[in-house]
Write a protein that holds these residues in place. Structure first.
Motif, short mmCIF file in Angstrom:
data_model
loop_
_atom_site.label_atom_id
_atom_site.label_comp_id
_atom_site.label_asym_id
_atom_site.label_seq_id
_atom_site.Cartn_x
_atom_site.Cartn_y
_atom_site.Cartn_z
N GLY A 116 0.81 -1.20 0.00
CA GLY A 116 0.00 0.00 0.00
C GLY A 116 0.84 1.26 0.00
O GLY A 116 2.05 1.24 0.28
N THR A 117 0.18 2.36 -0.33
CA THR A 117 0.86 3.66 -0.32
C THR A 117 -0.03 4.69 0.37
O THR A 117 -1.25 4.57 0.39
N ILE A 118 0.62 5.70 0.92
CA ILE A 118 -0.07 6.91 1.36
C ILE A 118 0.23 7.96 0.31
O ILE A 118 1.39 8.33 0.08
N ILE A 119 -0.80 8.42 -0.38
CA ILE A 119 -0.61 9.45 -1.40
C ILE A 119 -0.97 10.82 -0.82
O ILE A 119 -1.81 10.92 0.08
N ARG A 120 -0.32 11.86 -1.32
CA ARG A 120 -0.56 13.20 -0.80
C ARG A 120 -0.53 14.20 -1.95
O ARG A 120 0.22 14.04 -2.92
N SER A 121 -1.37 15.20 -1.82
CA SER A 121 -1.46 16.23 -2.85
C SER A 121 -1.57 17.59 -2.18
O SER A 121 -2.25 17.74 -1.16
N SER A 122 -0.93 18.57 -2.77
CA SER A 122 -1.03 19.96 -2.30
C SER A 122 -1.86 20.83 -3.22
O SER A 122 -1.92 22.05 -3.04
N ASP A 123 -2.51 20.19 -4.22
CA ASP A 123 -3.32 20.96 -5.16
C ASP A 123 -4.67 20.28 -5.40
O ASP A 123 -5.16 20.22 -6.51
N ARG A 124 -5.22 19.76 -4.31
CA ARG A 124 -6.56 19.15 -4.33
C ARG A 124 -6.67 17.99 -5.30
O ARG A 124 -7.70 17.78 -5.95
N GLY A 125 -5.61 17.21 -5.41
CA GLY A 125 -5.66 15.99 -6.20
C GLY A 125 -5.28 16.14 -7.65
O GLY A 125 -5.39 15.17 -8.41
N THR A 126 -4.80 17.31 -8.06
CA THR A 126 -4.36 17.47 -9.44
C THR A 126 -3.07 16.69 -9.69
O THR A 126 -2.91 16.03 -10.72
N THR A 127 -2.15 16.76 -8.74
CA THR A 127 -0.91 15.97 -8.80
C THR A 127 -0.72 15.28 -7.46
O THR A 127 -1.22 15.74 -6.43
N TRP A 128 0.05 14.18 -7.50
CA TRP A 128 0.23 13.37 -6.30
C TRP A 128 1.69 12.99 -6.09
O TRP A 128 2.44 12.80 -7.05
N SER A 129 2.06 12.86 -4.81
CA SER A 129 3.29 12.19 -4.40
C SER A 129 2.87 11.01 -3.54
O SER A 129 1.78 11.00 -2.96
#
Length: 879
Positions: A116-129
């Motif tokens: 599994g992964t924890i995904i994170r976005s700083s632009d409301r889901g436009t891009t992800w890390s």
């Protein structure tokens, strides 16, 4: 010749121009969601910021102006990372409405190969890390409606806590989700296991932690972290709710807590300084016969049972829980599963002292319904479900939220769709008429099991989609693709339809297959899929699988999921085709012009052909180079005798009714394939899901496989082996992809290449020409005119199964991603194989196929390297 600087610049610019314009993908519109929404999260202070998570369809962001949704995780769901559409938890940063986090992964057993992964976005889901964890996450596992398991510290957003499954405990990040480490002081890992004897790992895994809730009313400690934190676990014997008062350094069970049930949802009401919790005797989402609702007063450390009905009247547990933060003491709770007569919702305005139900009995069977139900944005939900089933309000209600910035707006998720409204205050005793509407516009969460596109000029329909859990849909023309259907496939209506096909010379004639045991599971349409009637020759023991309709619409070949291939002629009784193996047939197809020809493919790589209308089959492909598994067989829509076979070794093509095959280079490990109308008149594109120069993608060829173009680009389709593809029979360059969780995508573009037509031999033959296995066959150069379809008068209504329905709809089709298609060229190979004596293949079940269960008579051993995994008494699967 020496080039000038200008010439060099022009040449470089020309070389940079893409050979082909990008394909822009969007969803075929259903408007109703179509699947389970286990979690909804609103931002606590930013108006209109909210996300909905689904179990197999990814994460969606709310568009607040019209209450529609936009998918934000499509780019993550590649063939290698198909589990990225399983969302087990969502969290928002209370201090920054642009930041969103999600716990991603489909299964904790070996069905999903990835951690599994924890995904994170700083632009409301436009891009992800993303950060990969050292264990798996189960977005489609039991207990997925609990939560939320992921939370951001409201005082210090660099601190994130995640409650894992499988005994992995509690995990913390102190750098905003970039890294995570285990909280060793938290020792209760959630001990509950639904079925310890389940060898598949699906029901024998520990359910783990249920929720993480930061108490924003508590005092602060070191580094500004919130000191008081509550964590719930799937444990109904020792303790299920734990608390830390030192920012997670130490933990202890909350004293005097209820022990009988499992906690599902926990919400903090900061003004009251209280927790509200719903409980059920199962972890969901399908179970639960008892439960409770509790209020925990944090200041006095006391619990109060505020269950809306006496225990003697309960036949359900509780799941969904929403607090009105604008009106402290006002909350709504939902039954988790009340399978009859309907779900029940309760509202309290006095912190649970008294409750008002959304419906109640008058004198049985009459009810007072204190709500209005509106399905105008997805009419098929009204006609196919609300009007036909007592369960109007739904089932599997785990998600229920009231907008913290607007107490009138609320939403709740079901196994079918997302409901809600904007007048929750009308639940008041004086009005008792709250509006409930379908609010799933943009959430397209369906498992698509079969696709077809038939010529509309002959009475066919542009798109026929067989769908898991919500039957299926007919779109007559391209113009209808952006409009929610008026109804699903009905009369008969089955929970799932597994395949659909049309008659090549009579496109208005359609056959579909259902997957509900105990009733006839074959239906016919003579008007292109508008209306249906039960096939009079279908029995009640066979179900599921794939189907092929003869060119003239008088013969049906059916490979059910629980038996050998059967055949029906002129709507007669289905009888076994003894010349095909009794198990292991994974693909069947009819020649779309010659009524006497059918094809079949087995999991061990053998291809069969019938030249007597499906009565007798002989092996024609025992020498296919490198082929150990057939995946799909497709006949050319207008050229008799041309057939394409998809295998583990790639594609093979025949232009002489499978007498000889030519290996097509450029792609390997291909899955489902199709042909569709090309960009030029009379030309046809070939579409294949497989591995090519750009990796595992959807590829297209306009020159019979000489060159291939990546037309998928950056759009995720999930696991290619679970997708279906069909090219349009009417719209040049248009192609559809049915996914396992994100509904049907479609795109239109020009595929560069020579423009494939199908090889033409010297002599023409009409579709009625009979064949034998020793005849040298010519391929016709003309196409037959379409005949008027025969009228089918039989009709029947079959009982509807409504457990865990998956549906998806949107009022307007939305573009999800665009990307440049890349070209890769290769010559067509010259290896041929000829027909050989009939052979009986070893009976093996294919990957993802059923391999066991009560009443199962087909293969119980899987093709290597897959093994048969137990799911329940009725179903085992090759995984």
């Amino acid at each position: 010749m020496k080039l000038s600087t200008l010439q060099l610049l022009l040449a470089a610019a020309a070389a940079a121009v893409p050979v082909q314009a990008a394909f822009s993908w969007k969803n075929v519109h259903t408007g109703g969601g179509g699947g389970f929404v286990p979690g909804i999260v609103f931002h606590p202070s930013a108006q209109g910021v909210a996300y909905a998570r689904t179990d197999i369809g990814g994460l969606y962001r709310l568009n607040p102006d019209d209450d529609s949704w936009t998918a934000v995780t499509d780019s993550l769901a590649t063939d290698e990372k198909w589990g990225s559409w399983g969302i087990d938890a969502v969290a928002l940063d209370p201090q920054d409405p642009n930041k969103v986090y999600a716990a991603v992964g489909m299964y904790t057993n070996d069905w999903d190969p990835n951690n599994g992964t924890i995904i994170r976005s700083s632009d409301r889901g436009t891009t992800w890390s993303s950060t990969t964890l050292p264990f798996k996450i189960g977005g489609n596992m039991p207990g997925r409606g609990m939560g939320e398991r992921l939370a951001v510290d409201p005082s210090n957003p660099r601190i994130i806590l995640f409650g894992a499954r499988s005994g992995h405990g509690l995990w913390r990040s102190t750098d905003g989700g970039a890294t995570f480490s285990r909280v060793s002081s938290f020792t209760n890992t959630g001990t509950y296991i639904p079925d310890p004897n389940d060898t598949s790992g699906y029901n024998s895994d520990k359910q783990g932690l249920a929720f993480v809730t930061f108490d924003s009313t508590s005092s602060l400690t070191v580094d500004g972290a919130t000191s008081r934190i509550f964590v719930g676990t799937a444990d109904n014997t020792t303790a299920s709710v734990y608390v830390s008062t030192d920012a997670g350094t130490t933990w202890s069970p909350v004293p005097n807590q209820p022990l009988r049930f499992f906690p599902h949802k926990c919400r903090l009401q900061p003004v009251e300084k209280a927790l509200y919790l719903t409980y059920s005797d199962g972890t969901g989402p399908y179970d639960g016969t008892l439960g409770a609702v509790y209020r925990y007063d944090i200041a006095s450390s006391t619990w109060k049972d505020i269950t809306p009905v006496p225990s003697s009247e309960l036949h359900f547990g509780f799941g969904g829980l929403g607090l009105d933060l604008q009106r402290p003491g006002t909350l709504v709770v939902a039954s988790l599963n009340s399978w009859w007569p309907d779900a029940q919702l309760f509202r309290s305005t006095d912190s649970g002292e008294t409750w008002s139900p959304i419906w109640e009995w008058t004198s049985y069977p009459d009810m007072n319904m204190y709500y209005g139900m509106y399905t105008d944005s997805a009419p098929w939900i009204g006609k196919g479900f609300v009007e036909r089933d007592s369960k109007r309000l739904g089932w599997m209600i785990e998600a229920l939220e009231i907008d913290p910035t607007d107490g009138e707006r609320w939403m709740y998720g079901t196994g079918l769709t997302l409901f809600g409204g904007r007048d929750l205050g009308r639940w008041d005793e004086n009005e008792r008429n709250v509006s409930i509407r379908v609010m799933a516009d943009g959430i397209e969460e369906m498992a698509v099991l079969g696709l077809a596109s038939a010529p509309v000029s002959g009475g066919g329909s542009e798109l026929l989609a067989a769908v898991g859990d919500v039957s299926g849909f007919t779109y007559r023309t391209e113009a209808e693709l952006g409009t929610a259907p008026e109804k699903p496939w009905m009369d008969p209506m089955w929970a799932s339809s597994t395949d659909v096909d049309y008659a090549g010379n009579k496109p208005a004639s359609v056959v579909r297959i259902g997957n509900s045991a105990g009733s006839p599971q074959v239906a016919l349409s003579s008007d292109g899929g508008g209306t249906w009637a039960v096939h009079p020759g279908a029995g009640t023991t066979q179900f599921g699988g794939s189907v092929a309709y003869s060119a003239d619409g008088d013969i049906i070949l059916w490979s059910p999921s629980n038996g050998g291939v059967v055949r029906s002629q002129s709507q007669g009784t289905f009888t076994a085709v003894s010349s095909l193996p009794s198990s292991g047939v994974v693909a069947i197809a009819s020649d779309k012009r010659n009524n006497t020809v059918f094809y079949a493919g087995a999991g061990n790589g053998t291809v069969y052909r019938s030249t007597d209308s499906g009565s007798v089959f002989v092996s024609v492909s025992s020498g296919l180079t490198g082929v150990t598994s057939v995946r799909d067989i497709v006949a050319h829509p207008v050229v008799a005798g041309e057939v394409w076979v998809s295998t583990n070794a790639g594609l093979f093509r025949s232009v002489d009714y499978a007498a000889t095959f030519t290996k097509i280079s450029g792609l390997t490990d291909t899955q489902h394939i199709s042909l569709g109308l090309g960009g030029d008149a009379g030309k046809w594109n070939v579409y294949a899901l497989g591995r090519g120069a750009s990796g595992a993608k959807l590829y297209a060829s306009a020159d019979d496989g000489r060159t291939w173009v990546d037309v998928q680009g950056g759009q995720g389709f999930g696991a290619l082996s679970a997708c279906r593809v069909v090219g349009s029979a009417n719209v040049p360059g248009q192609v559809y992809v049915g996914t396992n969780g994100r509904g049907v995508f479609y795109a239109k573009g020009v595929v560069e290449g020579g423009g494939g037509t199908g090889t033409t031999l010297s002599t023409s033959t009409r579709s009625s020409t009979s064949m034998t296995s020793t005849t040298t066959v010519s391929v016709p150069t003309e196409t037959d005119s379409y005949c008027e379809p025969e009228t089918t008068t039989e009709s029947s209504t079959v009982g509807l199964s409504t457990s865990s329905a998956k549906t998806s709809t949107t009022s307007s089709a939305r573009t999800t991603s665009t990307s440049s298609a890349r070209i890769t060229s290769s010559s067509v190979g010259s290896t041929s194989t000829t027909s050989s004596a009939i052979a009986t293949p070893t009976a093996l079940a294919q990957r993802w196929g059923q391999c066991g269960g009560i009443g199962w008579t087909r293969p119980t051993v899987c093709v290597a390297p897959w093994t048969c995994k137990y799911s329940n008494d009725w179903y085992s699967q090759c995984l």
